[in-house]
Design a protein around this motif. Structure first.
Motif, short mmCIF file in Angstrom:
data_model
loop_
_atom_site.label_atom_id
_atom_site.label_comp_id
_atom_site.label_asym_id
_atom_site.label_seq_id
_atom_site.Cartn_x
_atom_site.Cartn_y
_atom_site.Cartn_z
N ALA A 18 0.80 -1.19 -0.21
CA ALA A 18 0.15 -0.05 -0.12
C ALA A 18 1.02 1.46 -0.06
O ALA A 18 0.51 2.02 -0.84
CB ALA A 18 -0.94 -0.01 1.34
N ARG A 19 1.89 1.40 0.91
CA ARG A 19 2.94 2.38 0.91
C ARG A 19 3.56 2.65 -0.31
O ARG A 19 3.98 3.81 -0.53
CB ARG A 19 3.64 2.34 2.11
CG ARG A 19 2.76 2.63 3.57
CD ARG A 19 3.53 2.25 4.63
NE ARG A 19 2.82 2.65 5.94
CZ ARG A 19 2.74 1.99 7.17
NH1 ARG A 19 3.70 0.99 7.29
NH2 ARG A 19 2.01 2.36 8.18
N SER A 20 3.92 1.60 -0.82
CA SER A 20 4.79 1.74 -2.09
C SER A 20 3.93 2.40 -3.43
O SER A 20 4.52 3.10 -4.11
CB SER A 20 5.05 0.21 -2.62
OG SER A 20 3.99 -0.21 -3.01
N ARG A 21 2.65 2.43 -3.11
CA ARG A 21 2.04 3.32 -4.05
C ARG A 21 1.68 4.63 -3.78
O ARG A 21 0.99 5.32 -4.33
CB ARG A 21 0.59 2.56 -4.13
CG ARG A 21 0.63 1.09 -4.70
CD ARG A 21 1.13 0.89 -6.05
NE ARG A 21 0.49 1.81 -7.13
CZ ARG A 21 0.72 2.37 -8.30
NH1 ARG A 21 2.17 1.83 -8.68
NH2 ARG A 21 0.07 2.88 -8.96
N GLY A 22 2.07 4.92 -2.49
CA GLY A 22 1.95 6.18 -2.01
C GLY A 22 0.70 6.55 -1.40
O GLY A 22 0.36 7.81 -1.19
N ALA A 23 -0.01 5.29 -0.95
CA ALA A 23 -1.29 5.45 -0.11
C ALA A 23 -0.92 6.05 1.22
O ALA A 23 0.25 5.59 1.79
CB ALA A 23 -1.99 4.39 -0.35
N ARG A 24 -1.97 6.28 2.00
CA ARG A 24 -1.75 6.61 3.30
C ARG A 24 -2.50 5.46 4.22
O ARG A 24 -3.90 5.50 3.79
CB ARG A 24 -2.50 7.93 3.60
CG ARG A 24 -2.59 8.54 4.89
CD ARG A 24 -3.15 10.03 5.17
NE ARG A 24 -4.25 10.19 4.59
CZ ARG A 24 -5.40 10.02 5.04
NH1 ARG A 24 -5.47 9.79 6.48
NH2 ARG A 24 -6.69 10.31 4.40
N VAL A 25 -1.78 4.98 4.91
CA VAL A 25 -2.45 3.88 5.69
C VAL A 25 -2.91 4.45 6.97
O VAL A 25 -2.22 5.11 7.59
CB VAL A 25 -1.35 2.82 5.89
CG1 VAL A 25 -2.14 1.63 7.16
CG2 VAL A 25 -0.95 2.32 4.76
N VAL A 26 -4.31 4.03 7.39
CA VAL A 26 -5.07 4.52 8.50
C VAL A 26 -5.38 3.25 9.27
O VAL A 26 -5.83 2.37 8.70
CB VAL A 26 -6.23 5.05 8.30
CG1 VAL A 26 -6.95 5.56 9.69
CG2 VAL A 26 -6.00 6.71 7.33
N ASP A 27 -4.58 3.21 10.62
CA ASP A 27 -4.97 1.85 11.49
C ASP A 27 -6.23 2.16 12.11
O ASP A 27 -6.79 3.18 12.52
CB ASP A 27 -3.88 2.04 12.50
CG ASP A 27 -2.39 2.00 11.92
OD1 ASP A 27 -2.38 1.21 10.98
OD2 ASP A 27 -1.52 2.23 12.76
N PHE A 28 -6.82 0.99 12.34
CA PHE A 28 -8.16 0.81 12.71
C PHE A 28 -7.90 -0.25 14.02
O PHE A 28 -7.44 -1.31 13.80
CB PHE A 28 -9.37 0.40 12.16
CG PHE A 28 -10.56 0.04 12.76
CD1 PHE A 28 -11.48 1.03 13.25
CD2 PHE A 28 -10.89 -1.45 13.21
CE1 PHE A 28 -12.79 0.77 14.01
CE2 PHE A 28 -11.91 -1.66 14.04
CZ PHE A 28 -12.91 -0.69 14.39
N PHE A 29 -8.22 0.18 15.22
CA PHE A 29 -7.93 -0.74 16.69
C PHE A 29 -9.78 -0.75 17.15
O PHE A 29 -10.20 0.00 17.64
CB PHE A 29 -7.22 -0.16 17.30
CG PHE A 29 -5.61 0.07 17.40
CD1 PHE A 29 -4.72 -0.94 17.38
CD2 PHE A 29 -4.97 1.07 16.50
CE1 PHE A 29 -3.50 -1.12 16.63
CE2 PHE A 29 -3.79 1.11 16.06
CZ PHE A 29 -3.03 0.20 16.25
N SER A 30 -9.61 -2.13 17.33
CA SER A 30 -10.99 -2.67 17.85
C SER A 30 -10.75 -2.55 19.51
O SER A 30 -9.52 -2.27 19.96
CB SER A 30 -11.26 -4.03 17.79
OG SER A 30 -11.30 -4.52 16.38
N ARG A 31 -11.68 -2.20 20.10
CA ARG A 31 -11.73 -1.99 21.65
C ARG A 31 -11.12 -3.38 22.36
O ARG A 31 -10.27 -3.12 23.42
CB ARG A 31 -12.96 -1.56 22.34
CG ARG A 31 -13.35 -0.21 21.86
CD ARG A 31 -15.09 -0.07 22.29
NE ARG A 31 -15.79 -0.65 21.06
CZ ARG A 31 -17.04 -0.48 20.92
NH1 ARG A 31 -17.57 0.67 21.57
NH2 ARG A 31 -17.62 -1.28 20.15
#
Length: 360
Positions: free
Chosen positions: A106-119
């Motif tokens: 994903a990052r190699s394409r220049g995308a911005r990774v957004v993390d999601f954390f479950s409770r």
């Protein structure tokens, strides 16, 4: 065939990368030998697009062959999806902790990774996840089911909820461990354009060294993916081996049964030794203990290799152990006991060596 798991005292156990702990079906070896012995034509390119294998996978998945692309492991499928659909600045949502190499693509394409954390990291937290994706602000969402390393699963109903909530977002469901879990969302690709399901022959099917995987998706998405896809990228011996795997599903049914038995046995035995053990629907378990790095190092000295996962977010002191067969589990546990005794002994020695208050 001389089966390597019949000599546990001589064996090293590679339980760190979730590969199969047994060889592939004997039919795999037979098929490769037969191919190499009979006008094998290794001087020619492999079958373009692995179409014969795709036809067999259509029977296996209930997805039309035209909606299947065979790739060099599921890693290649994940990279292909990112290459096709992601542009610089696109937002990608990734429930964490998870399989980390997808982030590289994903990052190699220049995308911005957004993390999601479950409770709770051992829960999908589907209501909050649905709320997060609603509105279509993410170009892509990556879900691993069962998840590596937590074992979280996303049911068919849950995935369908997400597909409907964000119809302009592409969802990848990585089913690398599908055969161990037994449930799938793959038939949803026949109903929704915004779903790609990736799978591999590296885990249950035991041919990680031949790098075989595939993806299933909609007519629309496969048309887009086919544009950068190289139809001669999958090697011929891998094609032969993968077909032989599908021709001997009873063998792999036996192996899945062995993993199920090992999961029950090791979970109970490790808990009996006072360790916090978290079974998953995949072919690995998580164990939480005070000194994970040292535990892994000492166990490696005993010829058992497992993975320290305490470097991942919200997994303090966790190690991951690939499940062997039931017979192998007894020998693995014997070596674990040696390490636990070593750690207890050194802890006692350290306590004796430490000066008391009167010595300070």
């Amino acid at each position: 065939m001389d089966r390597i798991w019949e000599r546990p005292s001589e064996q090293h156990f590679k339980l760190d990368w979730n590969e199969a702990s047994v060889p592939p079906s004997p039919r795999v070896y037979e098929a490769i030998v037969s191919f190499l012995s009979n006008s094998n034509h290794l001087n020619w390119y492999p079958e373009l697009g692995s179409r014969s294998l795709a036809e067999s996978l259509a029977d296996y998945t209930n997805v039309p062959a035209a909606q299947i692309l065979v790739t060099n492991g599921s890693d290649d499928a994940l990279e292909l999806v990112c290459k096709t659909f992601l542009d610089p600045g696109d937002a990608v949502l990734v429930p964490q902790p998870t399989y980390t190499h997808f982030l590289v693509y994903a990052r190699s394409r220049g995308a911005r990774v957004v993390d999601f954390f479950s409770r709770d990291i051992f829960s999908a937290d589907i209501e909050r996840l649905e709320a997060q994706v609603r509105g279509g602000q993410f170009k892509l969402v990556y879900l691993v089911s069962p998840n590596n390393p937590t074992g979280v699963v996303y049911t068919r109903d849950e995935v369908e909820r997400l597909l409907i909530a964000a119809p302009s977002t592409l969802f990848i469901v990585d089913e690398a461990y599908h055969e161990f879990y037994g449930e799938t969302v793959v038939e949803l690709v026949n109903q929704y354009d915004n779903l790609v399901v990736t799978r591999t022959f590296s885990k249950c099917f035991a041919i990680a060294g031949l790098r075989m995987g595939y993806l299933c998706t909609s007519d629309y998405a496969v048309g887009e993916l086919a544009k950068p896809f190289n139809p001669k990228s999958v090697n011929r011996l891998g094609q032969v081996a993968a077909q032989a795997c599908l021709d001997d599903l009873p063998y792999y049914g036996w192996y899945v049964s062995e993993v199920d038995k090992a999961r029950t046995f090791l979970t109970a035995e490790l808990r009996r030794r006072g360790l916090s053990c978290y079974p998953t629907p995949a072919n690995f378990i998580l164990v939480q203990l005070p000194e994970p790095t040292r535990f892994c190092a000492l166990l490696a000295e005993q010829g058992v290799y497992i993975r320290d996962r305490s470097d991942l977010p919200r997994l303090p002191n966790f190690v991951r152990m690939t499940l062997p067969t039931l017979d192998q589990s007894e020998e693995v546990l014997r070596r674990v006991d040696i390490v636990l005794a070593q750690m207890r002994s050194s802890s006692r020695s350290a306590a004796v060596a430490s000066p008391g208050p009167e010595g300070l």
